[in-house]
Design an enzyme around this catalytic site. Structure first.
Site, mmCIF file in Angstrom:
data_model
loop_
_atom_site.group_PDB
_atom_site.id
_atom_site.type_symbol
_atom_site.label_atom_id
_atom_site.label_comp_id
_atom_site.label_asym_id
_atom_site.label_seq_id
_atom_site.Cartn_x
_atom_site.Cartn_y
_atom_site.Cartn_z
ATOM 1 C CG HIS A 84 29.939 30.659 -0.241
ATOM 2 N ND1 HIS A 84 28.548 30.105 -0.530
ATOM 3 C CD2 HIS A 84 30.268 30.796 0.932
ATOM 4 C CE1 HIS A 84 28.225 29.889 0.887
ATOM 5 N NE2 HIS A 84 28.885 30.217 1.525
ATOM 6 C CB SER A 113 26.703 30.476 3.963
ATOM 7 O OG SER A 113 27.416 29.432 3.929
HETATM 8 C C1 GTR Z 1 31.024 25.591 4.401
HETATM 9 C C2 GTR Z 1 29.846 24.584 4.537
HETATM 10 C C3 GTR Z 1 28.453 25.111 3.955
HETATM 11 C C4 GTR Z 1 28.386 26.551 4.228
HETATM 12 C C5 GTR Z 1 29.425 27.272 4.435
HETATM 13 C C6 GTR Z 1 29.406 28.773 4.973
HETATM 14 O O1 GTR Z 1 32.126 25.174 4.787
HETATM 15 O O2 GTR Z 1 29.994 23.378 4.127
HETATM 16 O O3 GTR Z 1 27.470 24.380 4.008
HETATM 17 O O4 GTR Z 1 27.574 26.651 5.394
HETATM 18 O O5 GTR Z 1 30.432 26.794 5.064
HETATM 19 O O6 GTR Z 1 28.655 29.038 6.023
HETATM 20 O O7 GTR Z 1 30.221 29.700 4.740
#
Ligand code: GTR
Length: 435
Positions: A415, A273
């Site tokens: 995620h 991420s």
């Molecule tokens: C989110 C962000 C993403 C990603 C994520 C993370 O909120 O919008 O681009 O970076 O965080 O790092 O888990």
């Protein structure tokens, strides 16, 4: 997060495979329903990507020499100026202080070290701590996975791992007793024993040792140490936090070059991420890195900015105004005016191997847009004699591409970093970094 009505939708994955998800499951992952964010494949507007093999003045790039001499520096400078921001060179006064060594860590399979990288002589700050687990067998210098962490002590239950004073600054607590400092909080994402058993060292650096991952916190990070006298903030083309984290990865590599237990010519960056974004940029900037893994790196990472699906440039700059160079904010709602797109970031890493991993329900990070970026980087890898073997269409879930210079997988779920992900990263690393 507030409950959302369940609304089924379908995402087309290549020609054959289909998967479905729900807004309700998105709400529990990183794919929130937000006004102006598109999750409908049929609503992706047509876009044209800049050609990595055509120079800004229109000259085609036909040879590896032309790429290296003309096009790569030009592209690199555009990313540096318009997206991530310029960083200073390695600080000349940098020095390394080994603070602990335990040759019997992880039940005896690893040597654990903690090394403080001091950026300036004669001053306590700034510094960052590198946590390192090196396999005890074989004794040969080990290839390394190097990663940013949300606290080195959060990746393991190993109670001997120090809590960074910067972590305590960023996460104020009534007291700092173990257990209240989130020790081991992220351990499920870090199968350290498996990594070590496979012959790889693991090195971690806490992001907050470089720049706190928070708004209006720049004063606590390293960037002000490198401002010119009187400078109040970064200039529009100077580093945001993603670049400062990436700069820290290069400083960790400076240390690894001095550690005889590891092979600094075989260091793979791994980032998830936001740290996946940093890892890609760090690998583009610093060609000493031998490989990079970008897990669900999304916007500003492996995801195409021009493809209107999931998180937009405006959205990321609104949510995280301190991550990118200020110049990047010019492209809020104007992705088509960007002089680059993220396939070219992957191309900057060529011919070194790149692994892009995505998750089916992480629509915020646009799995398909990340695959398409990897695909669009292929001509550069081929030109440099390191062809990729990605399929023509995004593969179905759990069909990893491990051969060739660009690896890829789509796994089911949200995620996160899972054991399945690490299995693929290790298998890809075995193909490229094993002797
Ligand atoms: C989110 C962000 C993403 C990603 C994520 C993370 O909120 O919008 O681009 O970076 O965080 O790092 O888990």
């Amino acid at each position: 997060m507030t409950a959302l009505p369940t609304c089924r939708f379908v995402v087309r994955v290549g020609a054959a495979a289909l998967f479905t998800s729900t807004l309700a499951s998105m709400a529990s992952s990183q794919s929130p329903a937000r006004a102006g964010i598109n999750y409908d494949e049929s609503h992706v507007a047509p876009y044209t990507l800049p050609d990595p093999l055509v120079r800004t003045d229109g000259t085609p790039v036909r040879t590896a020499e032309q790429w290296l001499r003309d096009r790569r520096p030009e592209l690199f400078a555009l990313f540096e100026r318009e997206v991530y921001g310029k960083v200073p060179p390695a600080p000349p006064g940098q020095w390394f202080e080994t603070r602990s060594v335990d040759q019997h860590a992880l039940g005896g399979i690893a040597t654990r070290k903690e090394v403080r990288v001091h950026f300036e002589r004669g001053r306590a700050e700034p510094y960052m701590d590198v946590l390192l687990y090196v396999p005890n067998e074989p004794r040969a210098p080990a290839p390394v996975f190097l990663a940013l962490t949300y606290g080195n002590h959060t990746i393991t239950r190993d109670t001997a791992v120090s809590v960074s004073p910067h972590f305590l600054r960023d996460h104020p607590l009534p007291d700092s007793a173990h257990g209240q400092v989130r020790r081991g909080e992220w351990r499920d994402r870090w199968p350290i024993e498996t990594i070590v058993s496979r012959g790889y060292a693991l090195a971690g650096v806490y992001v907050g040792d470089l720049d706190p991952d928070a708004r209006d916190a720049i004063a606590h990070g390293i960037r002000p140490h490198y401002f010119v006298p009187g400078q109040a903030g970064p200039l529009p083309d100077q580093w945001g936090a993603l670049a400062s984290w990436g700069w820290g990865l290069s400083r960790a590599l400076d240390y690894l070059e001095h550690d005889a237990d590891v092979d600094a010519r075989r260091v793979a960056l791994m980032g998830h991420s936001r740290t996946g974004k940093s890892a890609l940029w760090a690998a583009a900037r610093d060609t000493r890195f031998a490989m990079v893994v970008a897990n669900e790196s999304g916007t500003g990472g492996a995801k195409l900015s021009r493809r209107n699906f999931g998180e937009t440039v405006a959205e990321i700059n609104r949510g995280f105004p301190f991550w990118f160079a200020r110049n990047f904010h010019k492209y809020d709602g104007r992705e088509h005016d960007l002089p680059v797109d993220q396939h070219e970031l992957i191309a900057l890493i060529a011919p070194r191997p790149v692994y892009v991993a995505v998750a089916a329900d992480d629509l915020w990070g646009d799995p398909r847009g990340s695959f398409l970026a990897a695909k669009a980087a292929e001509p550069v890898f081929a030109l440099l004699g390191a062809p990729s073997k990605l399929p023509a269409e995004m593969p179905a879930v759990n069909q990893s591409t491990l051969d060739g210079s660009i690896g890829f997988h789509l796994r089911p779920g949200t995620h996160d970093v899972t054991d399945y992900d690490w299995e693929q990263f290790l298998a890809f690393a075995d193909r490229h970094l094993r002797r």
